[in-house]
Design an enzyme around this catalytic site. Structure first.
Site, PDB file in Angstrom:
ATOM      1  N   ARG A  23     -51.307 -11.331  27.164  1.00 33.38           N
ATOM      2  CA  ARG A  23     -52.570 -11.999  26.830  1.00 33.38           C
ATOM      3  C   ARG A  23     -52.369 -13.513  26.698  1.00 33.38           C
ATOM      4  NH1 ARG A  23     -53.907  -7.033  24.173  1.00 33.38           N
ATOM      5  NH2 ARG A  23     -52.690  -7.543  22.328  1.00 33.38           N
ATOM      6  N   SER A  42     -45.849   4.308  25.135  1.00 32.74           N
ATOM      7  CA  SER A  42     -47.111   4.082  24.432  1.00 32.74           C
ATOM      8  C   SER A  42     -47.758   5.399  23.982  1.00 32.74           C
ATOM      9  CB  SER A  42     -48.059   3.319  25.361  1.00 32.74           C
ATOM     10  OG  SER A  42     -48.998   2.592  24.648  1.00 32.74           O
ATOM     11  N   CYS A  46     -47.906   9.733  15.851  1.00 33.50           N
ATOM     12  CA  CYS A  46     -48.754  10.172  14.727  1.00 33.50           C
ATOM     13  C   CYS A  46     -49.616  11.376  15.109  1.00 33.50           C
ATOM     14  CB  CYS A  46     -49.670   9.043  14.278  1.00 33.50           C
ATOM     15  SG  CYS A  46     -48.839   7.475  14.059  1.00 33.50           S
ATOM     16  N   VAL A  83     -31.217   0.480  27.550  1.00 33.74           N
ATOM     17  CA  VAL A  83     -30.461  -0.760  27.357  1.00 33.74           C
ATOM     18  C   VAL A  83     -29.197  -0.418  26.582  1.00 33.74           C
ATOM     19  CG1 VAL A  83     -30.463  -3.040  26.283  1.00 33.74           C
ATOM     20  CG2 VAL A  83     -32.512  -2.206  27.476  1.00 33.74           C
TER      21      VAL A  83
HETATM   22  C1  LIG Z   1     -45.450  13.065  12.823  1.00 34.71           C
HETATM   23  C2  LIG Z   1     -45.656  11.591  12.655  1.00 34.71           C
HETATM   24  C3  LIG Z   1     -46.816  11.117  12.030  1.00 34.71           C
HETATM   25  C4  LIG Z   1     -47.001   9.752  11.842  1.00 34.71           C
HETATM   26  N1  LIG Z   1     -48.141   9.310  11.251  1.00 34.71           N
HETATM   27  C5  LIG Z   1     -48.357   7.992  11.088  1.00 34.71           C
HETATM   28  C6  LIG Z   1     -49.559   7.488  10.511  1.00 34.71           C
HETATM   29  O1  LIG Z   1     -50.436   8.252  10.118  1.00 34.71           O
HETATM   30  N2  LIG Z   1     -49.709   6.146  10.378  1.00 34.71           N
HETATM   31  C7  LIG Z   1     -48.740   5.257  10.802  1.00 34.71           C
HETATM   32  O2  LIG Z   1     -48.927   4.042  10.661  1.00 34.71           O
HETATM   33  N3  LIG Z   1     -47.608   5.714  11.368  1.00 34.71           N
HETATM   34  C8  LIG Z   1     -47.394   7.039  11.518  1.00 34.71           C
HETATM   35  N4  LIG Z   1     -46.233   7.486  12.107  1.00 34.71           N
HETATM   36  C9  LIG Z   1     -45.224   6.499  12.486  1.00 34.71           C
HETATM   37  C10 LIG Z   1     -45.503   5.831  13.797  1.00 34.71           C
HETATM   38  O3  LIG Z   1     -45.705   6.794  14.819  1.00 34.71           O
HETATM   39  C11 LIG Z   1     -44.303   4.976  14.083  1.00 34.71           C
HETATM   40  O4  LIG Z   1     -44.262   3.972  13.097  1.00 34.71           O
HETATM   41  C12 LIG Z   1     -44.356   4.333  15.441  1.00 34.71           C
HETATM   42  O5  LIG Z   1     -44.244   5.314  16.447  1.00 34.71           O
HETATM   43  C13 LIG Z   1     -43.225   3.360  15.544  1.00 34.71           C
HETATM   44  O6  LIG Z   1     -43.305   2.765  16.804  1.00 34.71           O
HETATM   45  P1  LIG Z   1     -42.150   1.861  17.302  1.00 34.71           P
HETATM   46  O7  LIG Z   1     -42.527   1.365  18.675  1.00 34.71           O
HETATM   47  O8  LIG Z   1     -41.810   0.832  16.273  1.00 34.71           O
HETATM   48  O9  LIG Z   1     -40.857   2.809  17.325  1.00 34.71           O
HETATM   49  P2  LIG Z   1     -40.611   4.148  18.126  1.00 34.71           P
HETATM   50  O10 LIG Z   1     -41.858   4.983  18.213  1.00 34.71           O
HETATM   51  O11 LIG Z   1     -39.398   4.722  17.483  1.00 34.71           O
HETATM   52  O12 LIG Z   1     -40.282   3.621  19.593  1.00 34.71           O
HETATM   53  C14 LIG Z   1     -39.050   3.087  19.946  1.00 34.71           C
HETATM   54  C15 LIG Z   1     -38.863   3.378  21.424  1.00 34.71           C
HETATM   55  O13 LIG Z   1     -37.705   2.699  21.866  1.00 34.71           O
HETATM   56  C16 LIG Z   1     -36.989   3.544  22.733  1.00 34.71           C
HETATM   57  N5  LIG Z   1     -35.614   3.067  22.692  1.00 34.71           N
HETATM   58  C17 LIG Z   1     -34.809   2.999  21.595  1.00 34.71           C
HETATM   59  N6  LIG Z   1     -33.612   2.450  21.951  1.00 34.71           N
HETATM   60  C18 LIG Z   1     -33.676   2.173  23.271  1.00 34.71           C
HETATM   61  C19 LIG Z   1     -32.749   1.588  24.222  1.00 34.71           C
HETATM   62  N7  LIG Z   1     -31.530   1.192  23.840  1.00 34.71           N
HETATM   63  N8  LIG Z   1     -33.148   1.441  25.516  1.00 34.71           N
HETATM   64  C20 LIG Z   1     -34.392   1.840  25.900  1.00 34.71           C
HETATM   65  N9  LIG Z   1     -35.302   2.414  25.059  1.00 34.71           N
HETATM   66  C21 LIG Z   1     -34.949   2.558  23.764  1.00 34.71           C
HETATM   67  C22 LIG Z   1     -37.195   4.943  22.169  1.00 34.71           C
HETATM   68  O14 LIG Z   1     -37.005   5.932  23.159  1.00 34.71           O
HETATM   69  C23 LIG Z   1     -38.657   4.858  21.704  1.00 34.71           C
HETATM   70  O15 LIG Z   1     -39.589   5.278  22.683  1.00 34.71           O
HETATM   71  C24 LIG Z   1     -46.031   8.845  12.309  1.00 34.71           C
HETATM   72  C25 LIG Z   1     -44.874   9.325  12.961  1.00 34.71           C
HETATM   73  C26 LIG Z   1     -44.686  10.676  13.128  1.00 34.71           C
HETATM   74  C27 LIG Z   1     -43.425  11.165  13.856  1.00 34.71           C
END
Ligand SMILES: Cc1cc2nc3c(=O)[nH]c(=O)nc-3n(C[C@H](O)[C@H](O)[C@H](O)COP(=O)(O)OP(=O)(O)OC[C@H]3O[C@@H](n4cnc5c(N)ncnc54)[C@H](O)[C@@H]3O)c2cc1C
Length: 107
Positions: A23, A42, A46, A83
Protein backbone atom coordinates in the site's frame (compact mmCIF):
# COMPACT_ATOMS: atom_id res chain seq x y z
CA UNK A 1 16.26 -1.81 -9.79
CA UNK A 2 13.66 -1.67 -6.97
CA UNK A 3 14.48 -2.44 -3.37
CA UNK A 4 13.39 -5.87 -2.17
CA UNK A 5 11.43 -6.71 0.96
CA UNK A 6 11.68 -10.33 2.09
CA UNK A 7 8.90 -11.58 4.36
CA UNK A 8 9.46 -14.82 6.29
CA UNK A 9 6.22 -16.59 7.14
CA UNK A 10 3.07 -15.83 5.16
CA UNK A 11 0.31 -15.98 7.71
CA UNK A 12 -1.37 -13.12 9.57
CA UNK A 13 1.64 -11.04 10.60
CA UNK A 14 3.73 -11.64 7.50
CA UNK A 15 1.03 -10.92 4.98
CA UNK A 16 -0.26 -7.92 6.93
CA UNK A 17 3.24 -6.48 6.74
CA UNK A 18 3.56 -7.34 3.05
CA UNK A 19 0.17 -5.81 2.24
CA UNK A 20 0.92 -2.65 4.18
CA UNK A 21 4.28 -2.31 2.44
CA UNK A 22 2.55 -2.65 -0.92
CA UNK A 23 0.00 0.00 0.00
CA UNK A 24 2.87 2.36 0.81
CA UNK A 25 5.10 1.58 -2.16
CA UNK A 26 4.31 0.41 -5.68
CA UNK A 27 5.93 -2.52 -7.44
CA UNK A 28 8.18 -0.20 -9.48
CA UNK A 29 9.69 0.94 -6.16
CA UNK A 30 9.59 -2.19 -3.99
CA UNK A 31 9.66 -5.89 -4.84
CA UNK A 32 7.99 -8.03 -2.17
CA UNK A 33 8.75 -11.73 -1.79
CA UNK A 34 7.13 -13.79 0.98
CA UNK A 35 8.39 -17.27 1.86
CA UNK A 36 6.12 -19.78 3.56
CA UNK A 37 7.27 -23.27 4.45
CA UNK A 38 3.77 -24.75 4.63
CA UNK A 39 1.19 -24.97 1.86
CA UNK A 40 -1.12 -22.45 3.55
CA UNK A 41 -0.93 -18.68 3.53
CA UNK A 42 -3.07 -16.05 5.21
CA UNK A 43 -5.20 -18.62 7.00
CA UNK A 44 -7.38 -18.19 10.03
CA UNK A 45 -5.89 -20.31 12.81
CA UNK A 46 -8.56 -18.81 15.02
CA UNK A 47 -11.18 -20.49 12.84
CA UNK A 48 -9.79 -23.99 13.38
CA UNK A 49 -12.27 -24.81 16.18
CA UNK A 50 -15.13 -23.85 13.87
CA UNK A 51 -13.83 -26.27 11.24
CA UNK A 52 -13.38 -29.03 13.82
CA UNK A 53 -16.85 -28.33 15.15
CA UNK A 54 -18.38 -28.52 11.67
CA UNK A 55 -19.44 -24.85 11.51
CA UNK A 56 -16.99 -24.24 8.66
CA UNK A 57 -17.47 -27.06 6.13
CA UNK A 58 -14.22 -26.92 4.19
CA UNK A 59 -10.73 -26.24 5.53
CA UNK A 60 -10.15 -24.03 2.47
CA UNK A 61 -12.82 -21.69 3.83
CA UNK A 62 -10.32 -20.64 6.51
CA UNK A 63 -8.03 -19.09 3.92
CA UNK A 64 -8.41 -15.33 3.61
CA UNK A 65 -6.26 -14.93 0.51
CA UNK A 66 -4.38 -17.25 -1.80
CA UNK A 67 -0.93 -16.76 -3.36
CA UNK A 68 -2.72 -16.02 -6.66
CA UNK A 69 -4.67 -13.19 -5.04
CA UNK A 70 -1.47 -11.76 -3.58
CA UNK A 71 0.13 -12.02 -7.03
CA UNK A 72 -2.60 -9.70 -8.33
CA UNK A 73 -1.24 -7.15 -5.83
CA UNK A 74 2.26 -7.83 -7.09
CA UNK A 75 3.31 -9.69 -3.95
CA UNK A 76 5.30 -12.81 -4.80
CA UNK A 77 4.30 -15.55 -2.31
CA UNK A 78 6.28 -18.77 -2.51
CA UNK A 79 4.82 -21.66 -0.54
CA UNK A 80 6.86 -24.72 0.49
CA UNK A 81 9.92 -22.48 0.81
CA UNK A 82 11.67 -22.46 4.17
CA UNK A 83 14.13 -19.74 5.13
CA UNK A 84 17.07 -21.54 6.69
CA UNK A 85 19.56 -18.69 7.23
CA UNK A 86 19.54 -14.91 7.50
CA UNK A 87 22.77 -13.00 6.95
CA UNK A 88 21.94 -9.48 8.08
CA UNK A 89 25.41 -8.11 7.29
CA UNK A 90 25.20 -9.30 3.70
CA UNK A 91 21.43 -8.62 3.58
CA UNK A 92 20.88 -12.13 2.28
CA UNK A 93 18.57 -15.02 3.06
CA UNK A 94 19.04 -18.69 2.24
CA UNK A 95 15.87 -20.51 1.30
CA UNK A 96 15.15 -24.21 0.94
CA UNK A 97 12.75 -25.08 -1.86
CA UNK A 98 11.05 -28.02 -0.13
CA UNK A 99 9.43 -29.35 -3.29
CA UNK A 100 12.56 -29.44 -5.42
CA UNK A 101 14.98 -30.08 -2.55
CA UNK A 102 17.35 -27.29 -3.48
CA UNK A 103 18.63 -24.08 -1.90
CA UNK A 104 18.57 -20.58 -3.24
CA UNK A 105 19.86 -17.28 -1.94
CA UNK A 106 18.19 -13.92 -2.24
CA UNK A 107 19.88 -10.56 -1.66
C1 LIG B 1 -7.27 -22.44 17.85
C2 LIG B 1 -6.78 -21.03 17.81
C3 LIG B 1 -7.65 -19.98 18.13
C4 LIG B 1 -7.19 -18.67 18.13
N1 LIG B 1 -8.06 -17.66 18.43
C5 LIG B 1 -7.65 -16.38 18.40
C6 LIG B 1 -8.53 -15.30 18.66
O1 LIG B 1 -9.71 -15.50 18.96
N2 LIG B 1 -8.05 -14.03 18.61
C7 LIG B 1 -6.73 -13.76 18.29
O2 LIG B 1 -6.35 -12.59 18.26
N3 LIG B 1 -5.89 -14.77 18.02
C8 LIG B 1 -6.30 -16.05 18.06
N4 LIG B 1 -5.42 -17.07 17.77
C9 LIG B 1 -4.03 -16.73 17.49
C10 LIG B 1 -3.80 -16.27 16.08
O3 LIG B 1 -4.30 -17.22 15.16
C11 LIG B 1 -2.31 -16.10 15.95
O4 LIG B 1 -1.93 -15.05 16.80
C12 LIG B 1 -1.89 -15.78 14.54
O5 LIG B 1 -2.13 -16.88 13.69
C13 LIG B 1 -0.43 -15.44 14.56
O6 LIG B 1 -0.07 -15.13 13.25
P1 LIG B 1 1.43 -14.94 12.89
O7 LIG B 1 1.50 -14.60 11.42
O8 LIG B 1 2.08 -13.99 13.85
O9 LIG B 1 2.12 -16.35 13.23
P2 LIG B 1 1.80 -17.78 12.65
O10 LIG B 1 0.33 -17.98 12.41
O11 LIG B 1 2.52 -18.70 13.58
O12 LIG B 1 2.52 -17.75 11.23
C14 LIG B 1 3.89 -17.89 11.07
C15 LIG B 1 4.10 -18.51 9.70
O13 LIG B 1 5.49 -18.51 9.42
C16 LIG B 1 5.83 -19.74 8.81
N5 LIG B 1 7.25 -19.92 9.07
C17 LIG B 1 7.85 -20.01 10.29
N6 LIG B 1 9.20 -20.12 10.12
C18 LIG B 1 9.43 -20.10 8.79
C19 LIG B 1 10.64 -20.18 7.99
N7 LIG B 1 11.84 -20.30 8.56
N8 LIG B 1 10.52 -20.12 6.63
C20 LIG B 1 9.29 -20.00 6.06
N9 LIG B 1 8.12 -19.94 6.76
C21 LIG B 1 8.20 -19.97 8.11
C22 LIG B 1 4.92 -20.76 9.48
O14 LIG B 1 4.75 -21.90 8.66
C23 LIG B 1 3.62 -19.95 9.63
O15 LIG B 1 2.73 -20.09 8.54
C24 LIG B 1 -5.86 -18.39 17.76
C25 LIG B 1 -4.99 -19.45 17.41
C26 LIG B 1 -5.44 -20.75 17.44
C27 LIG B 1 -4.48 -21.87 17.03
Amino acid sequence: MPERLVVIGADAAGMSAASQARRMRGAHDLEIVAFERSTWVSYSACGTPYFVGGYVPRVEDLIARTPAEFAEREIDVRIRHEVTAIDTAARRVTVRDLERGRDLTLD
